[in-house]
Design a protein around this motif. Structure first.
Motif, PDB file in Angstrom:
ATOM      1  N   THR A  52     -48.392  27.949 -15.354  1.00 14.81           N
ATOM      2  CA  THR A  52     -48.045  27.445 -16.676  1.00 14.81           C
ATOM      3  C   THR A  52     -47.278  28.501 -17.460  1.00 14.81           C
ATOM      4  OG1 THR A  52     -50.224  28.170 -17.456  1.00 14.81           O
ATOM      5  CG2 THR A  52     -49.993  25.864 -16.800  1.00 14.81           C
ATOM      6  N   GLU A  53     -46.404  28.021 -18.317  1.00 16.60           N
ATOM      7  CA  GLU A  53     -45.657  28.915 -19.194  1.00 16.60           C
ATOM      8  C   GLU A  53     -46.437  29.169 -20.480  1.00 16.60           C
ATOM      9  OE1 GLU A  53     -42.010  26.876 -19.786  1.00 16.60           O
ATOM     10  OE2 GLU A  53     -41.098  27.651 -17.942  1.00 16.60           O
ATOM     11  N   ALA A  54     -46.233  30.326 -21.051  1.00 15.77           N
ATOM     12  CA  ALA A  54     -46.890  30.650 -22.319  1.00 15.77           C
ATOM     13  C   ALA A  54     -46.287  29.796 -23.438  1.00 15.77           C
ATOM     14  CB  ALA A  54     -46.703  32.135 -22.638  1.00 15.77           C
ATOM     15  N   SER A  55     -47.145  29.123 -24.179  1.00 17.00           N
ATOM     16  CA  SER A  55     -46.681  28.266 -25.273  1.00 17.00           C
ATOM     17  C   SER A  55     -47.683  28.332 -26.422  1.00 17.00           C
ATOM     18  CB  SER A  55     -46.515  26.811 -24.793  1.00 17.00           C
ATOM     19  OG  SER A  55     -47.742  26.307 -24.316  1.00 17.00           O
ATOM     20  N   VAL A  56     -47.212  27.997 -27.606  1.00 20.84           N
ATOM     21  CA  VAL A  56     -48.054  28.013 -28.804  1.00 20.84           C
ATOM     22  C   VAL A  56     -48.640  26.618 -28.993  1.00 20.84           C
ATOM     23  CG1 VAL A  56     -48.125  28.416 -31.274  1.00 20.84           C
ATOM     24  CG2 VAL A  56     -46.629  29.812 -29.833  1.00 20.84           C
ATOM     25  N   HIS A  57     -49.955  26.545 -29.058  1.00 32.42           N
ATOM     26  CA  HIS A  57     -50.618  25.255 -29.232  1.00 32.42           C
ATOM     27  C   HIS A  57     -50.482  24.790 -30.683  1.00 32.42           C
ATOM     28  CE1 HIS A  57     -53.255  21.952 -28.564  1.00 32.42           C
ATOM     29  NE2 HIS A  57     -54.256  22.434 -29.278  1.00 32.42           N
ATOM     30  N   GLN A  58     -50.047  23.544 -30.862  1.00 32.16           N
ATOM     31  CA  GLN A  58     -49.797  23.009 -32.205  1.00 32.16           C
ATOM     32  C   GLN A  58     -51.054  22.475 -32.882  1.00 32.16           C
ATOM     33  OE1 GLN A  58     -46.848  23.351 -33.581  1.00 32.16           O
ATOM     34  NE2 GLN A  58     -45.962  24.237 -31.712  1.00 32.16           N
ATOM     35  N   GLY A  59     -52.181  22.467 -32.201  1.00 30.32           N
ATOM     36  CA  GLY A  59     -53.419  22.010 -32.803  1.00 30.32           C
ATOM     37  C   GLY A  59     -53.627  20.516 -32.732  1.00 30.32           C
ATOM     38  N   ARG A  60     -52.782  19.793 -32.045  1.00 30.75           N
ATOM     39  CA  ARG A  60     -52.914  18.361 -31.886  1.00 30.75           C
ATOM     40  C   ARG A  60     -53.571  18.063 -30.535  1.00 30.75           C
ATOM     41  NH1 ARG A  60     -46.731  16.652 -33.681  1.00 30.75           N
ATOM     42  NH2 ARG A  60     -46.844  17.503 -35.814  1.00 30.75           N
ATOM     43  N   GLY A  61     -54.820  17.596 -30.603  1.00 36.82           N
ATOM     44  CA  GLY A  61     -55.512  17.302 -29.357  1.00 36.82           C
ATOM     45  C   GLY A  61     -56.032  18.557 -28.691  1.00 36.82           C
ATOM     46  N   PRO A  62     -56.649  18.398 -27.545  1.00 38.69           N
ATOM     47  CA  PRO A  62     -57.201  19.560 -26.842  1.00 38.69           C
ATOM     48  C   PRO A  62     -56.093  20.463 -26.310  1.00 38.69           C
ATOM     49  CG  PRO A  62     -57.344  17.595 -25.477  1.00 38.69           C
ATOM     50  CD  PRO A  62     -56.897  17.135 -26.831  1.00 38.69           C
ATOM     51  N   GLU A  63     -56.392  21.725 -26.231  1.00 41.82           N
ATOM     52  CA  GLU A  63     -55.415  22.682 -25.718  1.00 41.82           C
ATOM     53  C   GLU A  63     -55.189  22.445 -24.229  1.00 41.82           C
ATOM     54  OE1 GLU A  63     -54.740  27.536 -25.485  1.00 41.82           O
ATOM     55  OE2 GLU A  63     -56.529  26.674 -26.431  1.00 41.82           O
ATOM     56  N   PRO A  64     -53.948  22.338 -23.777  1.00 41.29           N
ATOM     57  CA  PRO A  64     -53.690  22.081 -22.364  1.00 41.29           C
ATOM     58  C   PRO A  64     -54.141  23.265 -21.513  1.00 41.29           C
ATOM     59  CG  PRO A  64     -51.644  22.616 -23.507  1.00 41.29           C
ATOM     60  CD  PRO A  64     -52.709  22.448 -24.558  1.00 41.29           C
ATOM     61  N   PRO A  65     -54.534  22.989 -20.264  1.00 42.52           N
ATOM     62  CA  PRO A  65     -55.010  24.078 -19.416  1.00 42.52           C
ATOM     63  C   PRO A  65     -53.868  25.017 -19.035  1.00 42.52           C
ATOM     64  CG  PRO A  65     -54.784  22.071 -18.139  1.00 42.52           C
ATOM     65  CD  PRO A  65     -54.542  21.696 -19.573  1.00 42.52           C
ATOM     66  N   SER A  66     -54.225  26.200 -18.729  1.00 42.31           N
ATOM     67  CA  SER A  66     -53.250  27.178 -18.246  1.00 42.31           C
ATOM     68  C   SER A  66     -53.806  27.820 -16.982  1.00 42.31           C
ATOM     69  CB  SER A  66     -52.969  28.248 -19.307  1.00 42.31           C
ATOM     70  OG  SER A  66     -54.169  28.929 -19.654  1.00 42.31           O
ATOM     71  N   GLY A  67     -52.930  28.087 -16.054  1.00 42.52           N
ATOM     72  CA  GLY A  67     -53.364  28.666 -14.796  1.00 42.52           C
ATOM     73  C   GLY A  67     -52.222  28.708 -13.794  1.00 42.52           C
ATOM     74  N   THR A  68     -52.585  28.849 -12.540  1.00 44.81           N
ATOM     75  CA  THR A  68     -51.606  28.947 -11.471  1.00 44.81           C
ATOM     76  C   THR A  68     -52.029  28.056 -10.310  1.00 44.81           C
ATOM     77  OG1 THR A  68     -52.751  30.867 -10.522  1.00 44.81           O
ATOM     78  CG2 THR A  68     -50.935  31.312 -12.058  1.00 44.81           C
ATOM     79  N   LEU A  69     -51.076  27.818  -9.418  1.00 46.27           N
ATOM     80  CA  LEU A  69     -51.315  26.917  -8.295  1.00 46.27           C
ATOM     81  C   LEU A  69     -50.615  27.478  -7.067  1.00 46.27           C
ATOM     82  CD1 LEU A  69     -51.176  23.082  -8.245  1.00 46.27           C
ATOM     83  CD2 LEU A  69     -49.577  24.319  -6.807  1.00 46.27           C
ATOM     84  N   GLY A  70     -51.308  27.370  -5.928  1.00 45.11           N
ATOM     85  CA  GLY A  70     -50.729  27.787  -4.654  1.00 45.11           C
ATOM     86  C   GLY A  70     -50.839  26.679  -3.634  1.00 45.11           C
ATOM     87  N   LEU A  71     -50.684  27.035  -2.371  1.00 45.31           N
ATOM     88  CA  LEU A  71     -50.749  26.031  -1.310  1.00 45.31           C
ATOM     89  C   LEU A  71     -52.181  25.609  -1.011  1.00 45.31           C
ATOM     90  CD1 LEU A  71     -48.115  27.522   1.164  1.00 45.31           C
ATOM     91  CD2 LEU A  71     -47.771  25.868  -0.685  1.00 45.31           C
ATOM     92  N   PHE A  72     -53.139  26.502  -1.229  1.00 42.42           N
ATOM     93  CA  PHE A  72     -54.528  26.226  -0.892  1.00 42.42           C
ATOM     94  C   PHE A  72     -55.449  26.192  -2.099  1.00 42.42           C
ATOM     95  CE2 PHE A  72     -52.729  27.730   3.036  1.00 42.42           C
ATOM     96  CZ  PHE A  72     -53.416  27.067   4.034  1.00 42.42           C
ATOM     97  N   GLU A  73     -54.971  26.631  -3.250  1.00 43.37           N
ATOM     98  CA  GLU A  73     -55.898  26.905  -4.352  1.00 43.37           C
ATOM     99  C   GLU A  73     -55.259  26.603  -5.702  1.00 43.37           C
ATOM    100  OE1 GLU A  73     -59.035  30.588  -5.202  1.00 43.37           O
ATOM    101  OE2 GLU A  73     -57.171  30.911  -4.096  1.00 43.37           O
ATOM    102  N   VAL A  74     -56.078  26.104  -6.624  1.00 41.33           N
ATOM    103  CA  VAL A  74     -55.679  25.906  -8.021  1.00 41.33           C
ATOM    104  C   VAL A  74     -56.613  26.738  -8.883  1.00 41.33           C
ATOM    105  CG1 VAL A  74     -55.352  24.267  -9.890  1.00 41.33           C
ATOM    106  CG2 VAL A  74     -54.862  23.565  -7.546  1.00 41.33           C
ATOM    107  N   CYS A  75     -56.056  27.593  -9.719  1.00 38.64           N
ATOM    108  CA  CYS A  75     -56.847  28.456 -10.593  1.00 38.64           C
ATOM    109  C   CYS A  75     -56.517  28.158 -12.051  1.00 38.64           C
ATOM    110  CB  CYS A  75     -56.571  29.933 -10.287  1.00 38.64           C
ATOM    111  SG  CYS A  75     -57.113  30.467  -8.645  1.00 38.64           S
ATOM    112  N   VAL A  76     -57.553  27.874 -12.827  1.00 35.59           N
ATOM    113  CA  VAL A  76     -57.404  27.554 -14.248  1.00 35.59           C
ATOM    114  C   VAL A  76     -58.138  28.617 -15.054  1.00 35.59           C
ATOM    115  CG1 VAL A  76     -57.840  25.843 -16.043  1.00 35.59           C
ATOM    116  CG2 VAL A  76     -57.252  25.094 -13.731  1.00 35.59           C
TER     117      VAL A  76
END
Length: 226
Positions: A52-76
């Motif tokens: 995920t790219e760094a972004s400023v949360h506008q306060g509308r709704g829940p904050e979207p998850p941030s993390g990384t993804l590979g071929l075998f694994e998803v990390c949040v």
């Protein structure tokens, strides 16, 4: 007609320097091959192909998850210092959308590590033969890795990518994510494999120049007396 002693000594000197240079280049090629094999392992296991790219949360709704993804694994990222990861290489099961990519990277990994193991053949086979075997293996590794890099963006439209990068994700469009260093490293690995294979072919074709000086003198004398 025999060559003068000065010319013979100069020929021996050039031959000795050429042998030393070729051996130095061969050692450098072998070290780079080993480094490339290690890089292949990092490419396969690291969950940093997309993030995920760094972004400023506008306060509308829940904050979207941030993390990384590979071929075998998803990390949040979570409240803990260590991110929460799902999957992993220990399960030997890549993410469903990236199975074909993982297979291609695995084939590339097998090919390059086989070329590393083939280095022991220098004690049993001619150097030209070993260089050619390693060159074809490295070309195979680069071809498989190139296919993996091309297929990976086409597989972005998957549940894992949508959960991490938003519903705007489509093939070749990562939404609010971007490619990370593991994918860039894979692209550079394709170039690395091409360079190593080309160098191996060049070293294989130059092996005739690495004959001992006595052998070359005998061959030259036979040709001149014919």
């Amino acid at each position: 007609m025999s060559a003068s002693p000065a010319l013979s000594d100069l020929s021996r000197l050039y031959q000795t320097e050429f042998v030393r240079s070729a051996r130095a280049v061969g050692v450098l090629w072998a070290v780079c091959t080993l480094c490339f094999a290690i890089i292949q392992v990092v490419i396969l296991v690291q969950p940093s192909w997309v993030g995920t790219e760094a972004s400023v949360h506008q306060g509308r709704g829940p904050e979207p998850p941030s993390g990384t993804l590979g071929l075998f694994e998803v990390c949040v990222e979570s409240d803990w210092p260590v991110p929460e990861c799902r999957g992993g290489l220990s399960t030997l099961s890549p993410l469903p959308s990236f199975q074909s990519v993982a297979v291609l990277v695995g084939l590339s990994l097998w090919a390059v590590w086989t070329s590393v193991l083939c280095l022991v053949l220098f004690r049993f086979c001619s150097a030209a033969t070993v260089y050619k075997i390693c060159a074809w293996l490295q070309l195979t590794a680069g071809f498989c890795l190139a296919l993996a890099c091309l297929l990976f963006p086409d597989s972005w439209e998957s549940p894992e990518m949508r959960a991490l990068c938003g519903d705007q994700v489509t093939s070749f469009s990562p939404g609010r994510c971007s490619v990370h260093w593991a994918y860039i490293l894979a692209v550079l690995g394709v170039l690395d494999a091409a360079i190593l294979a080309t160098l191996a072919f060049v070293l294989a074709n130059r092996q005739d120049a690495l004959l001992p000086p006595d052998t070359k003198e005998v061959t030259t004398g036979l040709l001149m007396s014919a």
